[in-house]
Design an enzyme around this catalytic site. Structure first.
Site, short mmCIF file in Angstrom:
data_model
loop_
_atom_site.label_atom_id
_atom_site.label_comp_id
_atom_site.label_asym_id
_atom_site.label_seq_id
_atom_site.Cartn_x
_atom_site.Cartn_y
_atom_site.Cartn_z
N HIS A 127 0.93 -1.19 -0.07
CA HIS A 127 0.29 0.20 -0.14
C HIS A 127 0.85 1.15 -0.15
CE1 HIS A 127 -2.92 3.07 1.91
NE2 HIS A 127 -3.68 2.18 1.54
N ASP A 204 3.31 -4.19 8.18
CA ASP A 204 2.33 -3.44 7.87
C ASP A 204 0.86 -4.43 8.24
OD1 ASP A 204 -0.02 -1.91 7.00
OD2 ASP A 204 0.52 -1.46 5.06
N GLN A 207 -4.21 -4.91 7.31
CA GLN A 207 -5.30 -5.61 6.80
C GLN A 207 -5.18 -7.01 7.41
OE1 GLN A 207 -7.53 -4.76 4.93
NE2 GLN A 207 -6.89 -3.08 3.80
N LYS A 230 -10.29 0.07 10.83
CA LYS A 230 -10.51 -1.18 10.18
C LYS A 230 -10.74 -2.30 11.03
CE LYS A 230 -7.02 -0.10 6.41
NZ LYS A 230 -7.84 0.81 5.14
N CYS A 370 -4.77 2.35 -3.75
CA CYS A 370 -3.54 2.88 -3.22
C CYS A 370 -2.39 2.13 -3.22
CB CYS A 370 -3.73 3.31 -1.79
SG CYS A 370 -5.26 4.61 -1.47
N1 C6P Z 1 -6.37 0.56 3.09
C1 C6P Z 1 -7.94 0.13 1.39
O1 C6P Z 1 -9.25 0.46 0.90
P1 C6P Z 1 -4.72 4.31 6.84
O2 C6P Z 1 -5.35 4.88 5.96
O3 C6P Z 1 -3.77 4.84 7.50
O4 C6P Z 1 -5.63 3.86 7.90
O5 C6P Z 1 -4.27 2.65 6.28
C2 C6P Z 1 -3.41 2.85 5.23
C3 C6P Z 1 -3.15 1.34 4.95
C4 C6P Z 1 -1.97 0.74 5.07
N2 C6P Z 1 -1.71 -0.42 4.81
C5 C6P Z 1 -2.58 -1.38 4.10
C6 C6P Z 1 -2.32 -2.66 3.65
C7 C6P Z 1 -3.70 -0.74 3.89
O6 C6P Z 1 -4.68 -1.52 3.42
C8 C6P Z 1 -4.09 0.53 4.25
C9 C6P Z 1 -5.23 1.27 4.17
C10 C6P Z 1 -7.42 0.99 2.69
O7 C6P Z 1 -7.40 -0.74 0.92
C11 C6P Z 1 -7.59 2.64 2.22
S1 C6P Z 1 -6.82 2.89 1.06
#
Ligand code: C6P
Length: 415
Positions: A127, A204, A207, A230, A370
């Site tokens: 991401h 990370d 997910q 999430k 993203c």
């Molecule tokens: N992915 C998706 O729809 P934030 O936005 O900071 O809470 O999370 C960032 C982020 C980091 N790593 C991974 C693997 C992610 O999936 C995400 C966020 C969302 O896939 C929003 S783009």
């Protein structure tokens, strides 16, 4: 774990869904859980209760209300510690989200250890939040970002990781579960190989933490980031786990109130962990909400959540495979998807697909998710993604498949 009967499953669906009042307000199928999740009533009430009965500026006041706010905030930290099985709550830092957590490591840790010619090892599947911070740290230090590529199932092999390690690699950073392919990486093995090569390992967990048990001691990662929103918690609260010995050595990321020990007109010294990394007034309400969300998830049980999500992923993928123009990205096995199923339909743009789903009250995400370097690697500028959460039901999957099967016809194709 024993397979539930249909009746037991429906009773459990009912029990879970009754806690999410948003589903009473309209009849819709929410399949964008990888983007963010809906919130159970207990989380909304915990945040509400905090502001109604405990709100004051935490960590500062010497009066009862401020002490209550501090206690609520620190109890939430302890809840996160226990959820991740960290050694001590000082290793849990509250941030705004996973992005800020990863930036914290890239600014504070990476920029203080990287020199020209050093390497940061990541994957092409990251991401942007686990990619751009490293690019920027590399630009600032003269280091190089190197990208590992996955097999067709989205897996990074142990051999390729081992082959990419060399004494110049100071940091390896990787998703545990991909937000596009849903595949899981063998983080424990990669962290061990990184350590053998003298690098730190950043995970990370955005997910993975909402969908499977994550134990930071078992994985032996040095840092792990995730977002509260999430995992059924509020937006604006995230977590960075970091090993004490590393956090102790790192300079602060942001400067200001409450992160100091002593300040003169010339210089300042820093507060103890975790406060060194939490400058300014903290998001105590968000932390309380996250703590409650983790309690809620634990009350259902991570294994139950995994089983529910896998059951629906199987139904979803089985149904999709019957449609000749639909192509699922990544592994053919539902076990490899963690509830995330990304797909294309021949001749139909993902934005049209998402719009048609929306017109039938099914929420999915379309675009590059993203993860533009991954899209380029896969040879497609954008895709559509359905992602499952703990409150989804067979009804949601049936509705999704019904709409999916009619999309080409709605777009004017005869087959
Ligand atoms: N992915 C998706 O729809 P934030 O936005 O900071 O809470 O999370 C960032 C982020 C980091 N790593 C991974 C693997 C992610 O999936 C995400 C966020 C969302 O896939 C929003 S783009």
């Amino acid at each position: 774990m024993r397979e539930m009967t249909g009746e037991e499953r429906r009773a459990e669906d009912q029990r879970i869904r009754s806690k999410f009042l948003i589903f009473r307000s309209a009849d819709f199928s929410y399949l964008d859980n990888a983007a963010t999740t809906q919130k159970p009533e207990c989380v909304l009430q915990a945040v509400n209760n905090y502001y109604r009965t405990q709100n004051a500026n935490p960590l500062r006041g010497l009066y009862k209300l401020s002490i209550a706010a501090t206690d609520a905030y620190e109890a939430a930290r302890e809840e996160v510690r226990s959820f991740l099985n960290a050694r001590e709550s000082a290793e849990i830092l509250f941030t705004r989200n996973a992005s800020e957590s990863l930036n914290l490591v890239a600014y504070s840790y990476a920029r203080s250890v990287l020199h020209e010619g050093d390497e940061i090892l990541i994957t092409i599947m990251e991401h942007h939040s686990n990619l751009i911070p490293w690019q920027q740290a590399a630009l600032a230090s003269g280091a190089l970002v190197r990208y590992l590529e996955p097999d067709p199932n989205g897996k990074i092999s142990e051999e390729s990781f081992r082959a990419a390690m060399n004494p110049r690699v100071k940091i390896a950073a990787m998703h545990q579960v991909s937000n596009v392919l849903g595949c899981e990486q063998d983080i424990k093995t990669f962290a061990r190989i990184a350590h053998e090569g003298g690098a730190v390992f950043v995970c990370d967990g955005a997910q993975s933490v909402p969908h499977r048990k994550v134990d930071v001691q078992e994985l032996d990662v040095d840092f792990l980031a995730f977002s509260g929103h999430k995992i059924y918690g509020p937006m604006g609260i995230g977590v960075l786990y970091g090993k004490r010995e590393l956090l102790e050595k790192m300079p602060p990321f942001l400067f200001g109130g409450e992160m100091i020990d002593y300040v003169t007109t010339e210089r300042a010294t820093w507060a103890e962990l975790p406060h060194k990394f939490e400058a300014g007034t903290v998001n105590a309400g968000g932390a309380v909400g996250l703590g409650e969300a983790l309690r809620y998830v634990k009350s259902i049980g991570m294994e139950r959540i995994q089983e529910r999500e896998l059951h629906l992923t199987r139904l979803l993928m089985d149904g999709m495979r019957e449609l000749p123009h639909v192509h699922i990205l990544g592994s053919a096995s539902p076990e490899d998807h963690h509830g995330i199923v990304t797909f294309t339909i021949d001749d139909v743009h993902p934005h049209d697909i998402a719009a048609i789903f929306d017109s039938h009250n099914v929420d999915v995400r379309a675009g590059h998710h993203c993860a533009q370097p991954l899209m380029k690697f896969l040879g497609t500028p954008s895709t559509t993604r359905a992602s499952i959460g703990l409150y989804n039901t067979e009804e949601d999957v049936k509705r999704f498949l019904l709409v999916l099967s009619g999309i080409r016809e709605e777009m004017g194709y005869g087959d």
